[in-house]
Design a protein around this motif. Structure first.
Motif, short mmCIF file in Angstrom:
data_model
loop_
_atom_site.label_atom_id
_atom_site.label_comp_id
_atom_site.label_asym_id
_atom_site.label_seq_id
_atom_site.Cartn_x
_atom_site.Cartn_y
_atom_site.Cartn_z
N THR A 104 3.28 -2.59 -7.80
CA THR A 104 3.72 -1.81 -6.64
C THR A 104 2.55 -1.43 -5.76
OG1 THR A 104 5.59 -0.88 -7.88
CG2 THR A 104 4.89 0.32 -5.92
N THR A 105 1.46 -0.99 -6.38
CA THR A 105 0.28 -0.59 -5.61
C THR A 105 -0.32 -1.77 -4.88
OG1 THR A 105 -0.19 1.12 -7.27
CG2 THR A 105 -1.96 0.54 -5.76
N LYS A 106 -0.38 -2.91 -5.56
CA LYS A 106 -0.93 -4.12 -4.93
C LYS A 106 -0.11 -4.52 -3.72
CE LYS A 106 -2.05 -8.97 -5.87
NZ LYS A 106 -2.03 -10.05 -6.90
N ASN A 107 1.23 -4.47 -3.88
CA ASN A 107 2.10 -4.83 -2.76
C ASN A 107 1.95 -3.88 -1.58
OD1 ASN A 107 3.12 -6.98 -4.22
ND2 ASN A 107 4.91 -5.87 -4.96
N LEU A 108 1.84 -2.58 -1.91
CA LEU A 108 1.71 -1.59 -0.84
C LEU A 108 0.38 -1.72 -0.10
CD1 LEU A 108 3.16 1.69 -2.42
CD2 LEU A 108 4.07 0.46 -0.46
N THR A 109 -0.69 -1.80 -0.87
CA THR A 109 -2.02 -1.81 -0.24
C THR A 109 -2.31 -3.12 0.49
OG1 THR A 109 -2.98 -2.53 -2.36
CG2 THR A 109 -3.01 -0.17 -1.88
N SER A 110 -1.53 -4.15 0.20
CA SER A 110 -1.73 -5.42 0.90
C SER A 110 -1.00 -5.46 2.24
CB SER A 110 -1.24 -6.59 0.03
OG SER A 110 0.16 -6.55 -0.13
N THR B 274 10.51 -9.92 8.08
CA THR B 274 9.93 -8.70 7.50
C THR B 274 10.57 -8.32 6.16
OG1 THR B 274 11.47 -7.29 8.72
CG2 THR B 274 9.36 -7.80 9.78
N ALA B 275 11.44 -9.17 5.63
CA ALA B 275 12.16 -8.81 4.39
C ALA B 275 11.20 -8.51 3.26
CB ALA B 275 13.11 -9.95 4.01
N HIS B 276 10.18 -9.38 3.09
CA HIS B 276 9.25 -9.17 1.97
C HIS B 276 8.38 -7.94 2.20
CE1 HIS B 276 6.61 -11.19 4.82
NE2 HIS B 276 5.57 -10.87 4.07
N LEU B 277 8.14 -7.60 3.47
CA LEU B 277 7.36 -6.40 3.77
C LEU B 277 8.16 -5.14 3.42
CD1 LEU B 277 5.88 -7.42 7.25
CD2 LEU B 277 4.81 -7.64 5.00
N GLU B 278 9.43 -5.17 3.78
CA GLU B 278 10.30 -4.03 3.46
C GLU B 278 10.47 -3.88 1.95
OE1 GLU B 278 13.81 -4.84 5.63
OE2 GLU B 278 12.94 -4.33 7.59
N GLN B 279 10.54 -5.01 1.25
CA GLN B 279 10.68 -4.98 -0.20
C GLN B 279 9.44 -4.37 -0.86
OE1 GLN B 279 11.44 -8.79 -1.94
NE2 GLN B 279 11.88 -7.96 -3.98
N ALA B 280 8.28 -4.62 -0.27
CA ALA B 280 7.03 -4.08 -0.82
C ALA B 280 7.00 -2.56 -0.73
CB ALA B 280 5.84 -4.67 -0.08
N ALA C 118 -2.52 -10.00 9.66
CA ALA C 118 -2.46 -11.46 9.66
C ALA C 118 -1.28 -11.97 10.49
CB ALA C 118 -2.34 -11.97 8.22
N ILE C 119 -0.15 -11.26 10.41
CA ILE C 119 1.03 -11.65 11.20
C ILE C 119 0.75 -11.51 12.69
CG2 ILE C 119 3.39 -10.97 11.79
CD1 ILE C 119 3.80 -10.29 8.82
N SER C 120 0.12 -10.39 13.06
CA SER C 120 -0.16 -10.14 14.48
C SER C 120 -1.07 -11.21 15.08
CB SER C 120 -0.79 -8.75 14.66
OG SER C 120 -2.08 -8.71 14.05
N GLU C 121 -1.94 -11.76 14.25
CA GLU C 121 -2.87 -12.78 14.74
C GLU C 121 -2.18 -14.12 14.98
OE1 GLU C 121 -5.89 -12.87 11.79
OE2 GLU C 121 -6.91 -11.05 12.50
N ALA D 90 4.42 7.59 -2.70
CA ALA D 90 5.51 7.89 -1.76
C ALA D 90 4.97 8.07 -0.35
CB ALA D 90 6.25 9.13 -2.22
N SER D 91 3.85 8.78 -0.22
CA SER D 91 3.26 9.02 1.10
C SER D 91 2.85 7.71 1.77
CB SER D 91 2.05 9.94 0.95
OG SER D 91 1.39 10.12 2.20
N PHE D 92 2.19 6.87 1.00
CA PHE D 92 1.75 5.59 1.56
C PHE D 92 2.95 4.72 1.91
CE2 PHE D 92 0.21 1.24 1.47
CZ PHE D 92 -0.94 1.33 2.24
#
Length: 310
Positions: free
Chosen positions: A113-119, A142-148, A126-129, A259-261
């Motif tokens: 969970t932490t790895k997914n959040l902090t990534s 954005t599905a995988h981003l929301e899942q993270a 990377a997406i914006s670029e 939770a905050s992050f």
């Protein structure tokens, strides 16, 4: 991440991994050794009751029966001590296995969970670029981003860690301490009881000093000496140290940090999703305009008809 305290998670994970290593090793083999010695002691007592002393004139039936009677009481006491030690060994082993399993599940889930959040920040960057126009924007998923951002899976293992603090507290420690205290008292008092059991009763007690010590008595004393050489202190120490380590692992701080992050990351992803929706609507409007223009061209609508149409 730093503002949310997410950096504390690494420290928390290190603490859990250290506790888990101790839990996997359990309380050591001190109790197993004690149980083995107690079993050998019971065997020696049984042999002594079957053959209390040499069958010479001194060791008449009344002497042998006196030995058996006293040894029976001591044998019963030994059995009670052995059952207590065995029971506590089983309880400790089960508690540490449960602890290790829970910690493994918690650390694996928390690390993922932490790895997914902090990534997420790097992923969004990377997406914006890759985006140069609205056409690129509509391709973003954005599905995988929301899942993270979904942290619901860590609540159960973290709550179980909190509950383990109680299970490794007085609920476990007090019975263990009581059992080991009774064992220590038994080891201290048993030699005198053994010697007293083999004393020659009146009226022949006056010849005790010149009578060789019966071998069964010496066998039992040797077993007690072996039992007394076992150091069971590490058992209570590992329980205390593990409990202290668990107390130092603040589950609530970790929950708040994650939770905050997650909330902040979700807000950023929601902004991205809104931008994507806007781009999609624009693309759809542009597509409809192009389709309409194509239809108009295909039907060779006159400029007059066009003016009427508009």
């Amino acid at each position: 991440a730093d503002e949310s305290g997410i950096g504390n998670i690494d420290k928390f994970l290190d603490e859990l991994n250290n506790i888990n290593e101790k839990a996997k090793n359990g309380p050591g083999d001190a109790l197993d050794k004690a149980m083995a010695c107690l079993d050998n002691l019971k065997d020696s007592m049984k042999n002594a009751m079957d053959n209390p002393a040499p069958g010479d004139a001194i060791c008449a039936m009344w002497y042998q029966e006196a030995i058996k009677s006293k040894l029976k009481a001591l044998s019963d006491e030994t059995e009670n001590i052995a059952q207590s030690v065995k029971s506590q060994s089983t309880e400790i082993g089960l508690a540490f296995r449960n602890l290790s399993g829970t910690l493994t599940q918690a650390t694996d889930g928390l690390a993922t969970t932490t790895k997914n959040l902090t990534s997420l920040p790097n992923e969004v960057t990377a997406i914006s670029e890759t985006v140069s126009d609205a056409g690129d924007m509509v391709k973003i998923d954005t599905a995988h981003l929301e899942q993270a951002c979904d942290i619901s899976g860590i609540d159960k293992p973290l709550d179980e860690i909190a509950s383990l603090k109680k299970k490794l507290g007085p609920t476990l420690a007090d019975p263990v301490n009581e059992s080991l205290e009774n064992l220590a008292i038994f080891i201290f008092s048993a030699p005198d009881k053994i010697k007293e059991a083999f004393q020659i009763p009146k009226p022949l007690c006056c010849i005790q000093a010149v009578v060789p010590s019966p071998q069964p008595m010496q066998d039992i004393l040797d077993k007690i000496e072996l039992l007394s050489a076992i150091n069971v202190t590490p058992v209570t120490e590992i329980i205390t140290k593990t409990q202290d380590s668990l107390e130092g692992a603040d589950v609530e701080v970790v929950k708040r940090s994650i939770a905050s992050f997650s909330v902040k990351a979700k807000a950023k992803i929601d902004d991205l999703s809104k931008a994507i929706d806007t781009a999609k609507k624009g693309a759809e409007a542009e597509k409809k305009a192009e389709e309409l223009a194509a239809k108009l061209k295909a039907s060779s609508v006159s400029s007059k008809s066009l003016r009427k149409f508009f």
